[in-house]
Design a protein around this motif. Structure first.
Motif, PDB file in Angstrom:
ATOM      1  N   ASP A 247      -7.842   2.413   4.994  1.00  0.00           N
ATOM      2  CA  ASP A 247      -7.675   2.644   6.439  1.00  0.00           C
ATOM      3  C   ASP A 247      -8.431   1.599   7.242  1.00  0.00           C
ATOM      4  O   ASP A 247      -7.924   1.023   8.196  1.00  0.00           O
ATOM      5  CB  ASP A 247      -8.242   4.029   6.819  1.00  0.00           C
ATOM      6  CG  ASP A 247      -7.251   5.130   6.487  1.00  0.00           C
ATOM      7  OD1 ASP A 247      -6.087   4.791   6.193  1.00  0.00           O
ATOM      8  OD2 ASP A 247      -7.656   6.310   6.506  1.00  0.00           O
ATOM      9  N   ARG A 248      -9.661   1.367   6.810  1.00  0.00           N
ATOM     10  CA  ARG A 248     -10.575   0.505   7.550  1.00  0.00           C
ATOM     11  C   ARG A 248     -10.181  -0.965   7.438  1.00  0.00           C
ATOM     12  O   ARG A 248     -10.153  -1.687   8.414  1.00  0.00           O
ATOM     13  CB  ARG A 248     -11.979   0.712   6.977  1.00  0.00           C
ATOM     14  CG  ARG A 248     -13.110   0.534   7.953  1.00  0.00           C
ATOM     15  CD  ARG A 248     -14.429   1.028   7.365  1.00  0.00           C
ATOM     16  NE  ARG A 248     -14.685   0.519   6.019  1.00  0.00           N
ATOM     17  CZ  ARG A 248     -14.923   1.297   4.962  1.00  0.00           C
ATOM     18  NH1 ARG A 248     -14.927   2.602   5.081  1.00  0.00           N
ATOM     19  NH2 ARG A 248     -15.162   0.771   3.781  1.00  0.00           N
TER      20      ARG A 248
ATOM     21  N   LYS B  48      -5.961  -1.963   8.070  1.00  0.00           N
ATOM     22  CA  LYS B  48      -5.576  -1.789   9.481  1.00  0.00           C
ATOM     23  C   LYS B  48      -4.059  -1.791   9.647  1.00  0.00           C
ATOM     24  O   LYS B  48      -3.495  -2.588  10.386  1.00  0.00           O
ATOM     25  CB  LYS B  48      -6.184  -2.902  10.346  1.00  0.00           C
ATOM     26  CG  LYS B  48      -7.700  -2.928  10.334  1.00  0.00           C
ATOM     27  CD  LYS B  48      -8.192  -3.918  11.407  1.00  0.00           C
ATOM     28  CE  LYS B  48      -9.606  -4.379  11.178  1.00  0.00           C
ATOM     29  NZ  LYS B  48      -9.760  -5.331  10.051  1.00  0.00           N
TER      30      LYS B  48
ATOM     31  N   TRP C  16       0.824  -1.215   0.000  1.00  0.00           N
ATOM     32  CA  TRP C  16       0.000   0.000   0.000  1.00  0.00           C
ATOM     33  C   TRP C  16       0.860   1.269   0.000  1.00  0.00           C
ATOM     34  O   TRP C  16       0.441   2.322  -0.464  1.00  0.00           O
ATOM     35  CB  TRP C  16      -0.987  -0.012   1.169  1.00  0.00           C
ATOM     36  CG  TRP C  16      -2.014   1.089   1.062  1.00  0.00           C
ATOM     37  CD1 TRP C  16      -2.237   2.090   1.957  1.00  0.00           C
ATOM     38  CD2 TRP C  16      -2.932   1.318  -0.018  1.00  0.00           C
ATOM     39  NE1 TRP C  16      -3.233   2.922   1.507  1.00  0.00           N
ATOM     40  CE2 TRP C  16      -3.675   2.476   0.290  1.00  0.00           C
ATOM     41  CE3 TRP C  16      -3.184   0.661  -1.233  1.00  0.00           C
ATOM     42  CZ2 TRP C  16      -4.666   2.996  -0.550  1.00  0.00           C
ATOM     43  CZ3 TRP C  16      -4.168   1.174  -2.073  1.00  0.00           C
ATOM     44  CH2 TRP C  16      -4.895   2.327  -1.729  1.00  0.00           C
TER      45      TRP C  16
ATOM     46  N   ARG D  48      -9.309   5.440  -0.106  1.00  0.00           N
ATOM     47  CA  ARG D  48      -8.445   5.745   1.046  1.00  0.00           C
ATOM     48  C   ARG D  48      -9.096   5.290   2.351  1.00  0.00           C
ATOM     49  O   ARG D  48      -8.459   4.670   3.203  1.00  0.00           O
ATOM     50  CB  ARG D  48      -8.204   7.250   1.137  1.00  0.00           C
ATOM     51  CG  ARG D  48      -6.979   7.705   0.412  1.00  0.00           C
ATOM     52  CD  ARG D  48      -6.718   9.187   0.639  1.00  0.00           C
ATOM     53  NE  ARG D  48      -5.876   9.701  -0.418  1.00  0.00           N
ATOM     54  CZ  ARG D  48      -4.568   9.452  -0.511  1.00  0.00           C
ATOM     55  NH1 ARG D  48      -3.960   8.729   0.412  1.00  0.00           N
ATOM     56  NH2 ARG D  48      -3.871   9.924  -1.518  1.00  0.00           N
ATOM     57  N   GLU D  49     -10.385   5.616   2.483  1.00  0.00           N
ATOM     58  CA  GLU D  49     -11.100   5.233   3.703  1.00  0.00           C
ATOM     59  C   GLU D  49     -11.186   3.721   3.843  1.00  0.00           C
ATOM     60  O   GLU D  49     -11.013   3.165   4.925  1.00  0.00           O
ATOM     61  CB  GLU D  49     -12.514   5.843   3.700  1.00  0.00           C
ATOM     62  CG  GLU D  49     -12.502   7.315   4.086  1.00  0.00           C
ATOM     63  CD  GLU D  49     -13.809   8.016   3.750  1.00  0.00           C
ATOM     64  OE1 GLU D  49     -14.824   7.320   3.540  1.00  0.00           O
ATOM     65  OE2 GLU D  49     -13.801   9.268   3.680  1.00  0.00           O
TER      66      GLU D  49
ATOM     67  N   SER E  32      -2.142   0.963  10.465  1.00  0.00           N
ATOM     68  CA  SER E  32      -1.633   1.797  11.555  1.00  0.00           C
ATOM     69  C   SER E  32      -2.122   1.243  12.890  1.00  0.00           C
ATOM     70  O   SER E  32      -3.228   0.722  12.982  1.00  0.00           O
ATOM     71  CB  SER E  32      -2.112   3.240  11.369  1.00  0.00           C
ATOM     72  OG  SER E  32      -3.505   3.245  11.187  1.00  0.00           O
TER      73      SER E  32
ATOM     74  N   GLU F 158       0.777   5.331  -1.732  1.00  0.00           N
ATOM     75  CA  GLU F 158       1.063   6.607  -1.063  1.00  0.00           C
ATOM     76  C   GLU F 158       2.152   7.368  -1.812  1.00  0.00           C
ATOM     77  O   GLU F 158       2.107   8.594  -1.919  1.00  0.00           O
ATOM     78  CB  GLU F 158       1.529   6.363   0.390  1.00  0.00           C
ATOM     79  CG  GLU F 158       0.609   5.478   1.224  1.00  0.00           C
ATOM     80  CD  GLU F 158      -0.686   6.182   1.619  1.00  0.00           C
ATOM     81  OE1 GLU F 158      -0.851   7.352   1.247  1.00  0.00           O
ATOM     82  OE2 GLU F 158      -1.530   5.532   2.284  1.00  0.00           O
TER      83      GLU F 158
END
Ligand code: ZN
Ligand code: ZN
Length: 446
Positions: A438-439, A442, A414, A434-435, A444, A418
């Motif tokens: 993130d979801r 996972k 990923w 993007r969301e 971070s 970026e």
């Protein structure tokens, strides 16, 4: 008002759509280079007239092998054709079907196989000859020059129940006469099914390539507003008209008698058409392989996993090596199909979602990502699908890694997005993706 927006000195005498006098026309700014063609909007009907008016000889359009392959393998949407024509064919119970400007002739094959119609196509460009030879559909290498008469070919001498003309009328300098000509070939209870770009698309927010296709500088004579399109059909003797606007295009159905459409599932009909075509030997190579690939796509898009899995074993998809670079689209097509970025992606989906082969899925998504990048670099004008798919392919590659337990690989994968999104020839990542990343990735935190 800037100099570029002035009415041209030799401005047209009237609106090409509604014939309002020239003073009703004023320039609109599409926000891209139109190669010296002015776009003049009519304040009476909302249509756009191009100036100077193009004068193109379509019989002379040679077209390249590359264009033809791109169209047949990738950018001609069988699904959209099915969705456009089958409601008209089913609503009228059609027996005879004519496609004016039929291109390769997919609509002829669809209507012939799904509805058993007697079909004829008219196409002056070389696509028509290729379709006739490879798909085995009857295509006259001609233009429809006027109402039936002594010199009308026998194939056109009896009336048609449905006449389809997709993205044709905007190329015609006298659309009223064109509609009357179509009307003369139509049975009394028949239906016209027409598509044409929307005038309003010129000033709306669409991608540069979409707008360029709408304007087609030097090819399109005018663009109908939905209201003017409907009015022109009524004027041509069709009191029953429905215009459906969708994205940059619009679809009109017109008849002399009232009609209603049956419920149809374009996806299921597309699958049915492709299966039926592949059961016979009429589509000749390379078209039969193309149709097999399109069936694969159709099955996966409709989540028909078992059928897709069994077809997967027969379909040869080439995985892209780590470093690929092509001088141009010809060079790409010498190694890969136009649809290979999509096919790699679809195989990834099948392996990830249905077969749970997550490591394999990762490799196929990465292959799709590399092929999308290569194609976007050399042939952006034919890459509407790839521009949307490129980051979804990478996201799914990362997701496959995540699901196989390799969090490190997921993060590394990923990170490419970026670093490279929005740079050079690559599009930005959509907010929605993007969301999702993130979801679902996972990456971070814990
Ligand atoms: Zn007008
Ligand atoms: Zn066009």
């Amino acid at each position: 008002m800037s100099a570029g927006q002035d009415i041209p000195d030799d401005h047209p005498a009237q609106c090409a759509a509604c014939h309002a006098p020239g003073e009703h026309l004023s320039p609109v700014e599409p926000g891209l280079d139109t190669g010296g063609i002015s776009l003049l909007a009519c304040d009476r009907c909302g249509s756009v007239t191009m100036w100077p008016q193009p004068d193109k000889d379509y019989t002379a359009h040679a077209g390249s092998e590359t264009e033809l392959r791109d169209y047949v393998e990738m950018n001609c949407s069988i699904h959209d054709i099915t969705k456009a024509v089958m409601p008209a064919v089913m609503a009228t119970g059609a027996k005879r079907y004519l496609d004016v400007g039929c291109g390769f002739g997919f609509s002829l094959d669809i209507v012939r196989r799904l509805a058993g119609c007697d079909v004829v196509g008219i196409e002056p460009a070389h696509y028509g000859r290729a379709g006739r030879d490879l798909l085995g559909v009857p295509v006259l290498p001609d233009v429809l020059s006027g109402p039936p008469g002594a010199r009308t070919p026998p194939e056109l001498s009896r009336p048609f129940d449905v006449i389809f003309a997709s993205e044709v009328i905007e190329h015609v300098s006298d659309p009223g006469a064109f509609l009357e000509t179509l009307s003369a070939y139509l049975a009394p209870d028949g239906m016209l099914a027409l598509t044409t770009p929307r005038a309003a698309a010129v000033t709306e927010a669409h991608t540069r390539n979409e707008k360029l296709a709408v304007i087609s500088p030097g090819a399109h004579v005018f663009l109908y507003s939905a209201a003017a399109f409907e009015a022109a059909l009524r004027q041509a003797g069709f009191p029953h008209v429905v215009v459906i606007e969708s994205g940059v295009t619009q679809m009109a159905y017109a008849a002399r008698v009232p009609f209603s459409f049956p419920e149809i599932s374009p996806g299921a009909l597309t699958t049915q058409y492709l299966q039926s075509a592949l059961e016979t030997d009429t589509p000749r190579e390379p078209v039969s392989t193309v149709l097999q690939c399109r069936l694969y796509r159709s099955l996966i898009e409709q989540a028909q996993w078992e059928a897709a899995s069994s077809l997967d074993r027969d379909i040869e998809i080439r995985m892209a090596p780590q470093d690929i670079n092509f001088a141009d689209y010809d060079a790409f097509l010498a190694k890969f199909r136009a649809s290979e970025p999509s096919l790699s992606y679809l195989r990834g989906i099948l392996y990830l979602v249905h077969e749970r082969r997550r490591v394999d899925a990762h490799h196929w998504f990465m292959s799709s990502f590399r092929l999308c990048c290569a194609k976007l670099q050399i042939a952006p004008s034919v890459c509407a699908v790839e521009a949307d798919m490129v980051w979804r392919a990478l996201f799914h590659a990362a997701l496959s890694a995540r699901h196989s337990g390799d969090r490190e690989l997921a993060a590394r994968t990923w990170r490419i997005a970026e670093e490279r999104a929005g740079a050079d020839f690559l599009p930005d990542i959509s907010e929605e993706l993007r969301e999702r990343a993130d979801r679902e990735l996972k990456l971070s935190g814990g």
